[in-house]
Scaffold this active site. Structure first.
Site, PDB file in Angstrom:
ATOM      1  N   ARG A 224      -9.542 -22.029 -18.691  1.00  0.00           N
ATOM      2  CA  ARG A 224     -10.035 -23.086 -17.816  1.00  0.00           C
ATOM      3  C   ARG A 224      -9.072 -24.283 -17.860  1.00  0.00           C
ATOM      4  O   ARG A 224      -8.490 -24.578 -18.915  1.00  0.00           O
ATOM      5  CB  ARG A 224     -11.407 -23.527 -18.332  1.00  0.00           C
ATOM      6  CG  ARG A 224     -12.124 -24.595 -17.512  1.00  0.00           C
ATOM      7  CD  ARG A 224     -12.640 -24.059 -16.222  1.00  0.00           C
ATOM      8  NE  ARG A 224     -13.695 -24.881 -15.639  1.00  0.00           N
ATOM      9  CZ  ARG A 224     -14.098 -24.754 -14.375  1.00  0.00           C
ATOM     10  NH1 ARG A 224     -13.555 -23.857 -13.578  1.00  0.00           N
ATOM     11  NH2 ARG A 224     -15.074 -25.508 -13.912  1.00  0.00           N
TER      12      ARG A 224
ATOM     13  N   THR B 278     -12.745 -18.895  -5.002  1.00  0.00           N
ATOM     14  CA  THR B 278     -12.453 -18.397  -6.330  1.00  0.00           C
ATOM     15  C   THR B 278     -12.236 -16.924  -6.069  1.00  0.00           C
ATOM     16  O   THR B 278     -12.525 -16.456  -4.970  1.00  0.00           O
ATOM     17  CB  THR B 278     -13.704 -18.672  -7.217  1.00  0.00           C
ATOM     18  OG1 THR B 278     -13.902 -20.077  -7.282  1.00  0.00           O
ATOM     19  CG2 THR B 278     -13.610 -18.110  -8.611  1.00  0.00           C
TER      20      THR B 278
ATOM     21  N   SER C  91     -18.135 -24.679 -15.772  1.00  0.00           N
ATOM     22  CA  SER C  91     -17.907 -23.715 -14.688  1.00  0.00           C
ATOM     23  C   SER C  91     -19.145 -22.838 -14.494  1.00  0.00           C
ATOM     24  O   SER C  91     -20.034 -22.795 -15.344  1.00  0.00           O
ATOM     25  CB  SER C  91     -16.715 -22.832 -15.047  1.00  0.00           C
ATOM     26  OG  SER C  91     -16.552 -21.789 -14.120  1.00  0.00           O
ATOM     27  N   SER C  92     -19.154 -22.140 -13.372  1.00  0.00           N
ATOM     28  CA  SER C  92     -20.178 -21.107 -13.139  1.00  0.00           C
ATOM     29  C   SER C  92     -19.581 -19.711 -13.125  1.00  0.00           C
ATOM     30  O   SER C  92     -20.305 -18.734 -12.901  1.00  0.00           O
ATOM     31  CB  SER C  92     -20.870 -21.354 -11.793  1.00  0.00           C
ATOM     32  OG  SER C  92     -21.520 -22.597 -11.791  1.00  0.00           O
TER      33      SER C  92
ATOM     34  N   GLY D 216     -17.687 -18.076  -5.631  1.00  0.00           N
ATOM     35  CA  GLY D 216     -18.836 -18.649  -4.931  1.00  0.00           C
ATOM     36  C   GLY D 216     -19.466 -19.850  -5.602  1.00  0.00           C
ATOM     37  O   GLY D 216     -20.620 -20.186  -5.311  1.00  0.00           O
ATOM     38  N   GLY D 217     -18.736 -20.514  -6.504  1.00  0.00           N
ATOM     39  CA  GLY D 217     -19.278 -21.736  -7.120  1.00  0.00           C
ATOM     40  C   GLY D 217     -20.605 -21.456  -7.799  1.00  0.00           C
ATOM     41  O   GLY D 217     -20.746 -20.481  -8.542  1.00  0.00           O
TER      42      GLY D 217
END
Ligand code: GLY
Length: 583
Positions: A116, A395, A466-467, A487-488
């Site tokens: 990340r 993403t 983050s997801s 897709g967040g």
């Protein structure tokens, strides 16, 4: 044996989905909403040994070539990841970051690589506030202040060093990406589709406009050859020197200069200090399967395991897939787990989140006891907080398995499509706007409408929450499902639905990936739905008290199930260009 090319062409021909832009609630996005594939056209792609399922076919094939040449799943993932930085610039990257979950059969180990992005050392908690003390979203989303120190090069190199087969050097795995950048490749319909929405943002900077425009200034289009000479040089520097070729020396100097010239604060010292981290995965169990997913700084694994734990207490199979009763329980479980996400989760180097509690079966039982099987629980009864806007994301996720039982689930991102839109001059590196995933102020929300609190405020060296949820499901220690999605905020609910559809409803992986999805993230208190749910199902959900909102932004769960006869791959039909490349 792979199914025929023509079968795959049919598979893709029946879908009409395009990448989406920054404002999903517009008429344009409604037109681009997912049109579900007819069930009889949804077929998984079979292979005998190994497989790579990715969002871009040249890169998927490069990964499959590595498998064919004796590489393991990590080798293939590294080659695919670098190739997508060239061929899928909206999300494939070396200027962003991500997460990799590895099941290493070779070492009998499940492990994750956290690459990340980090906030530069000069970051303050107030960095994304305006003069009025309120969040200024232009700072985190549209300016170079939103650029996090990129992690992809360090992450892929670390994965290869620790978990690669040892048969390939980093330089060998970079070679196809370097050739694609140097010699160019033909712009696909899928990439061309993104230009009307994104070219203006890219063209704010001459260094980006030069790459993504034709000589007359118009956006590149389908059939054009996209050559990225500077990117080839940067990739060559990494091939020659390893990550130091990116994080130190001329490339690092140019990256930092581009960011500071554009008003950001990233320095060469920030780049030099960057470290990818090996972390133990979040683990859960679901109906006799082991779920291995990404830990903090991704919320993905925690929220996924918490949601699955809640659902495990319900007999979903009795309710049938896609029925209002089943969907209601999914929504109620999501709502509760996402509320905990907002309250507790952040970078583990900075916050002490109660992970053991959140992923415990008895905690899930307590949450489950508050769920009515007939009525929606209003989000405000779970925890009070502010409402939030919606925006879009990009993403990309790829799944890899090899013939030795290794599996890789990798999701990486620039945050928005094409990140902040800035290509660092002289490097070809497109930079992220990942720092928008921080919470600009207590109770504020990011571009996905995800509300956050103190745990996710910006800070020096901190990783934004983050997801991304790369996930591997195991049975008796062996991978049976590899999945994940872009897709967040919708990533976690997407992965959840693929798992439930495969494990509970025994759906074929392609049908599970193609099935329409829905999403609830606690706030706003609404269920986002894709096209494809029958009106009577939506009507019943409304009658239970759910607020239904269409459309839902794009997700794309490129997944693999592993059968005794070999892997079955499911490229998500939502976007053109996805590929299951088998060996
Ligand atoms: N940038 C999206 C995420 O990491 O969740």
């Amino acid at each position: 044996m792979m199914s025929s090319h023509s079968t795959r062409r049919t598979f893709f021909a029946v879908v009409a989905t395009l990448a989406f832009g920054l404002a999903p609630a517009t008429a344009q996005d409604a037109r681009r909403a997912y049109v579900p594939a007819a069930p009889d056209t949804v077929r998984a792609v079979a292979a005998e040994h190994g497989m790579v399922v990715a969002q871009e076919k040249i890169s998927a094939q490069i990964g499959a070539d590595v498998l064919r040449s004796g590489g393991n799943a990590v080798d293939a993932a590294v080659a695919t990841g670098f190739a997508m930085a060239v061929t899928y610039p909206r999300a494939g990257n070396i200027g962003g970051g991500g997460f990799m979950v590895i099941h290493s059969a070779d070492r009998n180990e499940d492990v994750t690589i956290d690459y990340r992005e980090t906030a530069p050392a000069a970051t303050t908690p107030q960095i994304f506030l305006g003069a009025d003390g309120k969040p200024d979203i232009a700072k985190s989303r549209d300016s170079a202040l939103g650029v996090g120190v990129p992690g992809t090069v360090a992450g892929l190199a670390l994965a290869l060093e620790k978990y690669g087969s040892g048969q390939f050097t980093l330089a060998q795995l970079l070679a196809p990406a370097i050739a694609l950048a140097r010699d160019g490749f033909v712009v696909s319909d899928d990439m061309a589709d993104t230009m009307p929405g994104w070219h203006r943002r890219l063209a704010r900077w001459p260094s980006s406009a030069r790459i993504f425009s034709r000589p007359d200034g118009r956006p590149i289009g389908e059939g054009d050859r996209l050559v990225q000479g500077d990117l080839a040089e940067t990739l060559s520097a990494i091939a020659a020197q390893g990550p130091r070729g990116f994080y130190e020396g001329p490339v690092a100097e140019k990256l930092a200069k581009a960011v500071t010239d554009a008003g950001g604060i990233m320095t060469p010292a920030d780049l030099k200090a960057y470290q990818a981290v090996i972390r133990a995965p979040v683990r859960g169990t679901y109906r006799g399967y082991d779920v291995v997913s990404m830990p903090l700084p991704s919320s993905g694994g925690v929220v996924l395991v918490e949601t699955l734990n809640i659902l495990e207490g319900f007999q979903l199979t009795d309710l049938k897939q896609g029925t209002p009763a089943s969907l209601h329980l999914l929504i109620e479980a999501m709502k509760r787990a996402y509320a905990d996400r907002a309250r507790y989760l952040g970078d583990p180097a900075f916050v002490n989140a109660p992970i053991e509690t959140l992923t415990a079966k008895d905690y899930a039982a307590k949450l489950r006891s508050g769920i009515s099987t007939e009525r929606a629980t209003p989000s405000k009864e779970l925890v009070s907080a502010a409402s939030s806007p919606h925006e879009g994301s990009n993403t990309t996720h790829f799944s890899v398995v090899d013939s030795r039982g290794n599996a890789v689930s990798n999701t990486y991102t620039l945050n928005f499509s094409y990140g902040v839109g800035l290509v660092a001059d002289g490097t070809g590196v497109l930079l992220n706007n990942e720092l928008d995933d921080f919470t600009a102020a207590v109770g504020a929300s990011n571009a996905y409408g995800l509300v956050g609190y103190e745990a996710n405020l910006p800070g020096p060296g901190k990783r934004p929450l983050s997801s991304m949820s790369p996930t591997i499901v195991l049975k008796d220690g062996k991978p049976v499902l590899v999945t994940g999605s872009p897709g967040g905020s919708r990533i976690i609910s997407t992965v959840l639905q693929v798992i439930v559809d495969v494990l509970d409803y025994k759906m074929d992986v392609a049908a599970a990936v193609a099935a329409p999805r829905l999403h609830h993230q606690w706030l706003p208190d609404e269920v986002r739905v894709e096209a494809g749910f029958p009106n009577d199902v939506l009507g019943e959900l409304k009658a239970m008290g759910h607020t239904i909102v269409e459309p839902m932004g794009q997700t794309s769960a490129n997944s693999i199930v592993v059968t005794p006869n070999g892997p079955l791959g499911a490229p998500d039909p939502r976007t053109r260009g996805a590929e299951a490349a088998g060996q």
